[in-house]
Design a protein around this motif. Structure first.
Motif, PDB file in Angstrom:
ATOM      1  N   ALA A  85      18.467   1.446 -59.539  1.00 55.25           N
ATOM      2  CA  ALA A  85      17.794   1.281 -58.249  1.00 55.25           C
ATOM      3  C   ALA A  85      18.300   0.058 -57.485  1.00 55.25           C
ATOM      4  CB  ALA A  85      16.281   1.185 -58.449  1.00 55.25           C
ATOM      5  N   TYR A  87      21.279  -0.941 -57.129  1.00 49.23           N
ATOM      6  CA  TYR A  87      22.539  -0.666 -56.431  1.00 49.23           C
ATOM      7  C   TYR A  87      22.294  -0.196 -54.994  1.00 49.23           C
ATOM      8  CZ  TYR A  87      25.182  -1.405 -60.689  1.00 49.23           C
ATOM      9  OH  TYR A  87      25.765  -1.977 -61.797  1.00 49.23           O
ATOM     10  N   LYS A  88      21.161   0.399 -54.737  1.00 48.24           N
ATOM     11  CA  LYS A  88      20.828   0.830 -53.369  1.00 48.24           C
ATOM     12  C   LYS A  88      20.681  -0.396 -52.462  1.00 48.24           C
ATOM     13  CE  LYS A  88      17.623   3.848 -50.822  1.00 48.24           C
ATOM     14  NZ  LYS A  88      17.586   3.127 -49.596  1.00 48.24           N
ATOM     15  N   LYS A  89      19.956  -1.403 -52.931  1.00 46.90           N
ATOM     16  CA  LYS A  89      19.781  -2.631 -52.154  1.00 46.90           C
ATOM     17  C   LYS A  89      21.114  -3.364 -52.003  1.00 46.90           C
ATOM     18  CE  LYS A  89      17.492  -5.876 -50.057  1.00 46.90           C
ATOM     19  NZ  LYS A  89      17.235  -5.722 -48.641  1.00 46.90           N
ATOM     20  N   THR A  91      24.026  -2.003 -51.921  1.00 41.88           N
ATOM     21  CA  THR A  91      24.797  -1.239 -50.941  1.00 41.88           C
ATOM     22  C   THR A  91      24.359  -1.592 -49.521  1.00 41.88           C
ATOM     23  OG1 THR A  91      25.065   0.564 -52.514  1.00 41.88           O
ATOM     24  CG2 THR A  91      25.455   1.085 -50.203  1.00 41.88           C
ATOM     25  N   GLU A  92      23.065  -1.682 -49.307  1.00 37.50           N
ATOM     26  CA  GLU A  92      22.550  -2.036 -47.975  1.00 37.50           C
ATOM     27  C   GLU A  92      23.077  -3.399 -47.534  1.00 37.50           C
ATOM     28  OE1 GLU A  92      18.297  -1.767 -48.392  1.00 37.50           O
ATOM     29  OE2 GLU A  92      18.342   0.424 -48.568  1.00 37.50           O
ATOM     30  N   PRO A 130      25.527   3.628 -54.448  1.00 38.20           N
ATOM     31  CA  PRO A 130      24.094   3.848 -54.690  1.00 38.20           C
ATOM     32  C   PRO A 130      23.789   5.181 -55.381  1.00 38.20           C
ATOM     33  CG  PRO A 130      24.581   4.399 -52.438  1.00 38.20           C
ATOM     34  CD  PRO A 130      25.873   3.921 -53.057  1.00 38.20           C
ATOM     35  N   SER A 132      22.756   7.980 -58.290  1.00 42.37           N
ATOM     36  CA  SER A 132      21.640   8.073 -59.242  1.00 42.37           C
ATOM     37  C   SER A 132      22.164   7.984 -60.681  1.00 42.37           C
ATOM     38  CB  SER A 132      20.870   9.374 -59.033  1.00 42.37           C
ATOM     39  OG  SER A 132      21.744  10.476 -59.186  1.00 42.37           O
ATOM     40  N   CYS A 137      27.574   4.060 -60.538  1.00 48.18           N
ATOM     41  CA  CYS A 137      27.273   2.823 -59.819  1.00 48.18           C
ATOM     42  C   CYS A 137      28.122   1.678 -60.347  1.00 48.18           C
ATOM     43  CB  CYS A 137      25.790   2.456 -59.986  1.00 48.18           C
ATOM     44  SG  CYS A 137      24.616   3.563 -59.224  1.00 48.18           S
TER      45      CYS A 137
END
Length: 156
Positions: A85, A87-89, A91-92, A130, A132, A137
């Motif tokens: 999870a 990795y999403k932040k 990436t942003e 990001p 799953s 990732c």
């Protein structure tokens, strides 16, 4: 009725202005000197490979270099490598830095083309970062990290 007429006139005016601006850029880029044409052909290859400027590093604008360094700092400070999870932040944050590089870029010509050749792989990797799948990732993270390190090989 006046509002509709005014809206149509505004749309036509904006369309014409955009078309003229775009056409002017096409005219300017359609008539390069022979030397510039050779450089463009050499640097617009489909493989998007990075090359040096006759053995020398390309001159980048300071904002571009700062943007790449900020991306490196973001990568270096990332500690949650086993948290999918996170990795999403990451990436942003990287995408914000990436967009800033484009917004503040003042480079032109072959140096600008080479910058794009440098950035294209990062853009592609930001799509897979990001994921799953934790392994994907981590692989994207490692590839971005390695790619960011070659910036100073090609740009100063």
């Amino acid at each position: 009725m006046k509002k509709i007429t005014l809206s149509i006139i505004l749309i036509v005016a904006l369309s014409t202005a955009y078309s003229c601006k775009r056409q002017n850029k096409e005219i300017q880029s359609a008539s390069p000197t022979t030397e510039n044409k050779e450089i463009e052909e050499e640097h617009h290859s489909e493989d998007h490979s990075l090359v040096l400027d006759n053995g020398e590093r390309w001159i980048a604008n300071p904002e571009t270099t700062l943007g790449v360094e900020k991306m490196q700092q973001t990568m270096n400070s990332f500690t949650e490598k086993d948290n999918v999870a996170a990795y999403k932040k990451l990436t942003e944050n990287l995408e914000l830095d990436f967009k800033m590089i484009f917004q503040k870029c003042t480079m032109t010509g072959a140096a600008h083309d080479q910058l794009h050749n440098f950035l294209i792989p990062i853009k592609d990797l930001l799509k897979t970062l990001p994921s799953s799948d934790l392994k994907e990732c981590q692989e994207s993270f490692d590839q971005i990290n390695k790619h960011l390190l070659i910036y100073k090989t090609y740009f100063k």
